[in-house]
Design a protein around this motif. Structure first.
Motif, PDB file in Angstrom:
ATOM      1  N   ASP A  20       0.863  -1.164   0.000  1.00  0.00           N
ATOM      2  CA  ASP A  20       0.000   0.000   0.000  1.00  0.00           C
ATOM      3  C   ASP A  20       0.908   1.225   0.000  1.00  0.00           C
ATOM      4  N   LYS A  24       1.722   2.070  -7.175  1.00  0.00           N
ATOM      5  CA  LYS A  24       1.400   1.213  -8.324  1.00  0.00           C
ATOM      6  C   LYS A  24       0.143   1.656  -9.070  1.00  0.00           C
ATOM      7  N   ARG A  58     -14.939  -6.413  -1.982  1.00  0.00           N
ATOM      8  CA  ARG A  58     -13.972  -5.371  -1.599  1.00  0.00           C
ATOM      9  C   ARG A  58     -14.484  -4.556  -0.413  1.00  0.00           C
ATOM     10  N   ARG A  82     -11.235 -12.887  -7.378  1.00  0.00           N
ATOM     11  CA  ARG A  82     -10.334 -13.065  -8.535  1.00  0.00           C
ATOM     12  C   ARG A  82     -10.962 -13.963  -9.600  1.00  0.00           C
ATOM     13  N   ARG A 104      -3.042  -5.393  -8.717  1.00  0.00           N
ATOM     14  CA  ARG A 104      -2.962  -6.546  -7.809  1.00  0.00           C
ATOM     15  C   ARG A 104      -3.555  -7.808  -8.437  1.00  0.00           C
ATOM     16  N   THR A 109      -2.105 -11.895  -2.835  1.00  0.00           N
ATOM     17  CA  THR A 109      -2.606 -12.871  -1.854  1.00  0.00           C
ATOM     18  C   THR A 109      -1.443 -13.638  -1.238  1.00  0.00           C
ATOM     19  N   TYR A 112       0.240 -10.887   1.139  1.00  0.00           N
ATOM     20  CA  TYR A 112      -0.551 -10.410   2.291  1.00  0.00           C
ATOM     21  C   TYR A 112      -1.098 -11.559   3.144  1.00  0.00           C
ATOM     22  N   GLN A 113      -1.732 -12.548   2.480  1.00  0.00           N
ATOM     23  CA  GLN A 113      -2.288 -13.645   3.279  1.00  0.00           C
ATOM     24  C   GLN A 113      -1.204 -14.705   3.551  1.00  0.00           C
ATOM     25  N   ARG A 157      -1.665   8.814   2.980  1.00  0.00           N
ATOM     26  CA  ARG A 157      -2.879   8.605   2.190  1.00  0.00           C
ATOM     27  C   ARG A 157      -4.071   8.245   3.078  1.00  0.00           C
ATOM     28  N   PHE A 171      -6.650  -3.113   6.168  1.00  0.00           N
ATOM     29  CA  PHE A 171      -5.274  -3.600   6.044  1.00  0.00           C
ATOM     30  C   PHE A 171      -4.263  -2.570   6.541  1.00  0.00           C
TER      31      PHE A 171
END
Ligand code: TYD
Length: 229
Positions: A20, A24, A58, A82, A104, A109, A112-113, A157, A171
């Protein structure tokens, strides 16, 4: 089931990855504009989201009011999003020969996961094979400036978003250790996927990074256009 047979026209699938605040999404927009100005057909999307189902996923996943989500449930929801995006957006656009730019994809995934939530890479890659028919990008641009730089940008941000009344901060509320694990997993992915993933690690200006990305993409597109099959 196979999405593509060699005889089918196949576009070019590019994903953008990073922490984040890595910049990107800005770079994706700039690249889309450049490619469109060259007369190329481009489809842009993001994950999670981009489809009706995905936007709902989301909203649930990113809102900071959503609490107590099991890491496996979080991973499964990312993949539900996805699978829908592949079905509704990515695969049809590629079949029409378009360039797809996706903010992404499965690397997120895994980072992050798999990394952040400590699930490890294996369940992520297994689920990818099962629900994404093992569709991988032709090219992944990974923006990975230092952890310090990314965290500072993300914090700025968040402040702006909160002031505007948007809350996609579940997140971003994670601590430094979480983001360190995400960062390390991205580095691991880049080292493993040397052909697919191009990591841009320097903290250069938006303009300099944009130029670099355009060079990389044009070189890859040229290679595809001149390859014998
Ligand atoms: P995104 O909208 O790209 O946020 P940002 O612009 O801050 O990069 O992604 C939203 C969040 O969702 C981001 O914190 C990363 C997280 N995420 C995962 O944890 N796993 C995933 O598979 C994806 C696609 C995103």
């Amino acid at each position: 089931m196979q999405w593509y047979t060699p005889a089918m026209p196949r576009g070019f699938f590019i994903t953008f990855e990073g922490l984040d605040g890595s910049g990107k999404s800005t770079q994706l927009r700039l690249l889309a504009r450049t490619l469109q100005a060259q007369g190329r057909a481009v489809t842009t999307t993001r994950q999670p989201g981009g489809t009706e189902l995905g936007d709902q996923i989301r909203a649930v996943l990113l809102h900071s009011a959503t609490q107590n989500v099991a890491p496996l449930a979080e991973m499964a929801l990312m993949f539900a999003d996805r699978a829908q995006s592949i079905h509704e957006i990515i695969q049809p656009a590629l079949a029409e020969g378009k360039i797809v730019l996706c903010d992404r994809f499965t690397d997120s995934t895994e980072a992050y996961q798999g990394g952040g939530r400590n699930l490890g890479s294996e369940p992520v890659l297994a689920l990818h094979r099962a629900v994404c028919d093992d569709l991988w990008p032709d090219l992944t641009i990974l923006l990975l400036p230092s952890l310090e730089t990314s965290l500072a940008r993300a914090r700025r941000r968040n402040g702006r978003q909160m002031a505007q009344g948007t809350d996609e901060n579940r997140f971003e509320a994670e601590g430094r250790a979480f983001y360190e694990r995400v960062f390390l997993k991205y580095q691991e992915i880049a080292a493993r996927e040397r052909l697919r993933v191009v990591a841009i690690e320097e903290d250069a200006s938006v303009d300099a990074i944009e130029k670099r990305i355009v060079e990389i993409v044009e070189e890859r597109l040229e290679r595809v256009a001149t390859s014998p099959d």
